[in-house]
Scaffold this motif. Structure first.
Motif, PDB file in Angstrom:
ATOM      1  N   ARG A 254      52.207  44.469  46.994  1.00 15.17           N
ATOM      2  CA  ARG A 254      52.022  45.849  46.521  1.00 15.17           C
ATOM      3  C   ARG A 254      51.673  45.888  45.039  1.00 15.17           C
ATOM      4  NH1 ARG A 254      56.133  50.175  46.792  1.00 15.17           N
ATOM      5  NH2 ARG A 254      54.370  51.586  46.606  1.00 15.17           N
ATOM      6  N   VAL A 255      52.349  45.065  44.253  1.00 15.46           N
ATOM      7  CA  VAL A 255      52.065  45.010  42.821  1.00 15.46           C
ATOM      8  C   VAL A 255      50.605  44.622  42.589  1.00 15.46           C
ATOM      9  CG1 VAL A 255      52.519  43.711  40.694  1.00 15.46           C
ATOM     10  CG2 VAL A 255      54.431  44.547  42.080  1.00 15.46           C
ATOM     11  N   SER A 256      50.127  43.638  43.348  1.00 18.03           N
ATOM     12  CA  SER A 256      48.746  43.182  43.163  1.00 18.03           C
ATOM     13  C   SER A 256      47.746  44.292  43.468  1.00 18.03           C
ATOM     14  CB  SER A 256      48.463  41.967  44.052  1.00 18.03           C
ATOM     15  OG  SER A 256      48.483  42.310  45.427  1.00 18.03           O
ATOM     16  N   LEU A 257      48.034  45.098  44.503  1.00 19.67           N
ATOM     17  CA  LEU A 257      47.135  46.203  44.831  1.00 19.67           C
ATOM     18  C   LEU A 257      47.179  47.280  43.762  1.00 19.67           C
ATOM     19  CD1 LEU A 257      47.850  46.526  48.669  1.00 19.67           C
ATOM     20  CD2 LEU A 257      45.896  45.427  47.564  1.00 19.67           C
ATOM     21  N   ARG A 258      48.373  47.546  43.231  1.00 20.83           N
ATOM     22  CA  ARG A 258      48.467  48.525  42.139  1.00 20.83           C
ATOM     23  C   ARG A 258      47.741  48.025  40.899  1.00 20.83           C
ATOM     24  NH1 ARG A 258      54.228  49.373  43.528  1.00 20.83           N
ATOM     25  NH2 ARG A 258      54.720  48.027  41.772  1.00 20.83           N
ATOM     26  N   ARG A 259      47.869  46.736  40.622  1.00 21.02           N
ATOM     27  CA  ARG A 259      47.170  46.164  39.470  1.00 21.02           C
ATOM     28  C   ARG A 259      45.660  46.287  39.633  1.00 21.02           C
ATOM     29  NH1 ARG A 259      47.521  40.806  38.875  1.00 21.02           N
ATOM     30  NH2 ARG A 259      47.351  40.788  36.609  1.00 21.02           N
ATOM     31  N   LEU A 260      45.183  46.004  40.833  1.00 20.20           N
ATOM     32  CA  LEU A 260      43.743  46.089  41.070  1.00 20.20           C
ATOM     33  C   LEU A 260      43.250  47.526  40.963  1.00 20.20           C
ATOM     34  CD1 LEU A 260      41.109  44.753  41.734  1.00 20.20           C
ATOM     35  CD2 LEU A 260      41.758  44.691  44.145  1.00 20.20           C
ATOM     36  N   ARG A 261      44.021  48.467  41.500  1.00 18.30           N
ATOM     37  CA  ARG A 261      43.634  49.871  41.390  1.00 18.30           C
ATOM     38  C   ARG A 261      43.686  50.334  39.931  1.00 18.30           C
ATOM     39  NH1 ARG A 261      46.619  53.859  44.524  1.00 18.30           N
ATOM     40  NH2 ARG A 261      44.720  55.085  44.213  1.00 18.30           N
ATOM     41  N   SER A 262      44.636  49.811  39.168  1.00 15.88           N
ATOM     42  CA  SER A 262      44.691  50.141  37.741  1.00 15.88           C
ATOM     43  C   SER A 262      43.465  49.594  37.021  1.00 15.88           C
ATOM     44  CB  SER A 262      45.966  49.566  37.116  1.00 15.88           C
ATOM     45  OG  SER A 262      47.113  50.234  37.597  1.00 15.88           O
ATOM     46  N   ALA A 263      43.035  48.389  37.407  1.00 16.77           N
ATOM     47  CA  ALA A 263      41.828  47.809  36.801  1.00 16.77           C
ATOM     48  C   ALA A 263      40.616  48.682  37.103  1.00 16.77           C
ATOM     49  CB  ALA A 263      41.612  46.387  37.322  1.00 16.77           C
ATOM     50  N   PHE A 264      40.543  49.219  38.322  1.00 19.50           N
ATOM     51  CA  PHE A 264      39.440  50.125  38.668  1.00 19.50           C
ATOM     52  C   PHE A 264      39.467  51.357  37.760  1.00 19.50           C
ATOM     53  CE2 PHE A 264      38.725  47.459  42.148  1.00 19.50           C
ATOM     54  CZ  PHE A 264      37.646  47.885  42.904  1.00 19.50           C
ATOM     55  N   THR A 265      40.675  51.867  37.486  1.00 22.12           N
ATOM     56  CA  THR A 265      40.797  53.042  36.622  1.00 22.12           C
ATOM     57  C   THR A 265      40.431  52.709  35.181  1.00 22.12           C
ATOM     58  OG1 THR A 265      42.555  53.957  38.020  1.00 22.12           O
ATOM     59  CG2 THR A 265      42.387  54.804  35.770  1.00 22.12           C
ATOM     60  N   ILE A 266      40.953  51.618  34.667  1.00 20.88           N
ATOM     61  CA  ILE A 266      40.711  51.233  33.275  1.00 20.88           C
ATOM     62  C   ILE A 266      39.229  50.991  33.016  1.00 20.88           C
ATOM     63  CG2 ILE A 266      41.125  49.406  31.572  1.00 20.88           C
ATOM     64  CD1 ILE A 266      43.922  49.085  32.939  1.00 20.88           C
ATOM     65  N   PHE A 267      38.558  50.339  33.977  1.00 18.12           N
ATOM     66  CA  PHE A 267      37.153  49.981  33.792  1.00 18.12           C
ATOM     67  C   PHE A 267      36.200  50.968  34.460  1.00 18.12           C
ATOM     68  CE2 PHE A 267      39.311  45.966  33.020  1.00 18.12           C
ATOM     69  CZ  PHE A 267      38.574  45.409  31.970  1.00 18.12           C
ATOM     70  N   LYS A 268      36.711  52.118  34.873  1.00 16.58           N
ATOM     71  CA  LYS A 268      35.891  53.101  35.589  1.00 16.58           C
ATOM     72  C   LYS A 268      34.601  53.469  34.847  1.00 16.58           C
ATOM     73  CE  LYS A 268      36.200  57.571  37.966  1.00 16.58           C
ATOM     74  NZ  LYS A 268      35.787  57.026  39.278  1.00 16.58           N
ATOM     75  N   PRO A 269      34.613  53.600  33.516  1.00 19.30           N
ATOM     76  CA  PRO A 269      33.365  53.966  32.823  1.00 19.30           C
ATOM     77  C   PRO A 269      32.214  52.992  33.063  1.00 19.30           C
ATOM     78  CG  PRO A 269      35.240  54.252  31.362  1.00 19.30           C
ATOM     79  CD  PRO A 269      35.756  53.547  32.574  1.00 19.30           C
ATOM     80  N   MET A 270      32.522  51.745  33.390  1.00 16.99           N
ATOM     81  CA  MET A 270      31.437  50.777  33.595  1.00 16.99           C
ATOM     82  C   MET A 270      31.137  50.547  35.073  1.00 16.99           C
ATOM     83  SD  MET A 270      32.805  46.896  33.039  1.00 16.99           S
ATOM     84  CE  MET A 270      33.377  47.194  31.383  1.00 16.99           C
ATOM     85  N   LEU A 271      31.969  51.052  35.962  1.00 15.83           N
ATOM     86  CA  LEU A 271      31.771  50.775  37.377  1.00 15.83           C
ATOM     87  C   LEU A 271      30.878  51.828  38.027  1.00 15.83           C
ATOM     88  CD1 LEU A 271      35.387  49.679  38.396  1.00 15.83           C
ATOM     89  CD2 LEU A 271      33.494  48.267  37.592  1.00 15.83           C
TER      90      LEU A 271
END
Length: 491
Positions: A254-271
């Protein structure tokens, strides 16, 4: 002694397969024709202090019949299914490593070169086919055997798809054809990692690994490394859960999925684009299934009354079954393959409007991202003490994202003074998360008690934890105030 001196970058997609499925795959039309079959014995070497392991280097001598080949591999970091490693090979006469006195390995080891000794061995039966996928030539290998040391072993049953020429996308196309015949999953561990894993205690769960970043890394490459690290953490814990139930592995998945979703949020401007949003939604749905079981784990751990605990256990068995079914599903296997191809293939780089962000210095991007997350928790935290449960939940989510971002970008800020500040910052974030997490556990307990109709049973009042509520809120508010007053380690 002949020295081939071959230096290459090998690109492999590694897949795990159930041992009993390999024969079924071999009988399929996809693998028509006879396989080339060899038996291999590989001895891996290291110093007593595991110097090579710490540097991401593997040194082995592999024997096939009377032929011995020494191979040195250097990885750029922990792999996640797609392995791209520098490789040096040379023929040797016996099972003694040959270290070039002028080579980089000799410089790294120095006097410790004389301490190199066998660490473990890997015994494999290898079956090989050469296939063509579109315009690409791919070597397909099925390896079955085990890594062994001191009476312990780790079974190997995997497929390696090595790109000999052509487009890496064809590796994934072939992988999907394989999965249509028998279930295949991304393999995260090299044979060397399996062997090294036997040298320590058995692992029940995999925590996040450090992410190598330096001043030369641009923002786009930072996202790729961070996302692959999260994907690797998930698959390693998923593999544990598919074998046996481990609550710690469930938590880390679960932590890994939350981390990955957080990465999507943090880097959203470039995705940008719909693909990232669809991945994020799929990860959220998967996390929700795991979350139902995790909430029951937490509730059971807090329960001290046996009749009530038995009722919770009944619900846990059902939740565990749903998790196992979900992890074994076709769509979750497909999700992991799609994610790896999208992340490592840098398909998100095609978003024209974000090119300027992608090429920014990673350290600058990290500093601004941390600033933004810091501002959010500062704003929302003002209502932590006097606000609603929803207000405190916002702060809890802010704290998680700030914590994950701090971990993601730690390598960018590794000067001694920054490390000391970061350690204090992280400690306060952990304290804030702990208090808000306990509050959230109490809220979740109320929802579970309602859904399981446990009202009136002995021990329920203690599970709700109302007597500690005000004290937890006060301590969380104190931790927030200290955190906001602390100087930012990234500035």
């Amino acid at each position: 002694m002949e020295r081939t001196g071959r230096v290459a970058i090998e690109t492999e997609l590694k897949l795990e397969i159930a041992p009993e499925a390999a024969a079924f795959l071999e009988a399929s039309d996809l693998l028509s024709g006879s396989a080339h079959i060899v038996k291999q014995r590989a001895i891996y070497f290291d110093t007593p202090g595991k110097t090579l392991l710490s540097e991401g280097i593997s040194l082995r001598i592999r024997r096939e019949g009377r032929k011995r080949i020494q191979t040195i591999k250097i990885a750029s970091g922990p792999a996640a299914g797609l392995f791209a490693r520098s490789e040096w090979e040379m023929a040797v006469k016996n099972d003694e490593p040959v270290i070039d006195a002028d080579g980089e390995l000799a410089k790294l080891l120095g006097e410790r070169a004389s301490a190199l000794a066998p660490a473990f061995e890997v015994l494999i039966e290898r079956r090989t086919w050469m296939l063509q996928e579109s315009e690409s030539h791919i070597e397909l290998v099925i390896d079955r055997g085990a890594a062994k040391v001191a009476g312990r072993e780790s079974l190997v049953s995997e497929i390696e798809l090595e790109l000999k020429s052509g487009d890496p996308a064809d590796l994934f196309s072939l992988a999907r054809k394989l999965d249509a015949i028998v279930p295949v999953r991304l393999a995260m561990l090299s044979k060397a990692e399996r062997g090294y894993g036997l040298l320590g205690p058995a692992v029940e769960a995999r925590k996040a690994e450090p992410i190598p970043l330096d001043g030369e890394v641009i923002a786009a490459e930072a996202f790729r490394r961070i996302a692959l690290s999260c994907l690797r953490q998930y698959r390693l814990n998923e593999a544990v859960l598919l074998e046996a139930w481990q609550s710690a592995a469930l938590h880390q998945a679960r932590v890994s999925l939350r981390r990955l979703r957080s990465a999507f949020t943090i880097f959203k401007p470039m995705l940008g684009g719909d693909r990232a949003d669809k991945f994020n939604a799929a990860l959220r749905d998967l996390s929700a299934v795991l979350g139902q079981a995790r909430n029951l784990d937490v509730l059971r751990d807090r329960c001290t009354v046996e009749p009530l605990r038995r009722r919770i256990d009944e619900a846990r068995v059902e939740a565990y079954a749903r998790v196992k079914e979900e992890l074994a599903s076709d769509h979750v296997r497909a999700l992991m393959l799609d994610l790896l191809q999208w992340i490592d293939g840098r398909h998100w780089l095609r978003e024209r409007e974000s090119v300027g962000i992608q090429s920014r210095a990673g350290r600058d991007f990290a500093g601004e991202a941390l600033d933004q997350l810091h501002r959010r928790i500062k704003k929302h935290g003002r209502r932590l003490k006097a606000g609603t449960d929803e207000d405190r939940h916002k702060v809890r989510k802010d704290a998680k994202k700030l914590r994950y971002a701090s971990d993601f970008f730690a390598d960018f800020f590794d000067l001694p003074r920054q490390e000391r500040k970061a350690a204090k910052f992280t400690k306060l974030l952990e304290l804030l998360q702990e208090k808000l997490g306990t509050l959230n556990d109490h809220k979740t307990a109320q929802e579970l008690i309602d859904s399981l109709d446990l009202h009136g049973q002995s021990g329920v009042v203690e599970l709700l934890g109302e007597s500690r509520r005000e004290k937890l809120i006060k301590r969380a508010d104190n931790a927030w105030e200290e955190l906001i007053d602390l100087k930012r380690f990234w500035r």
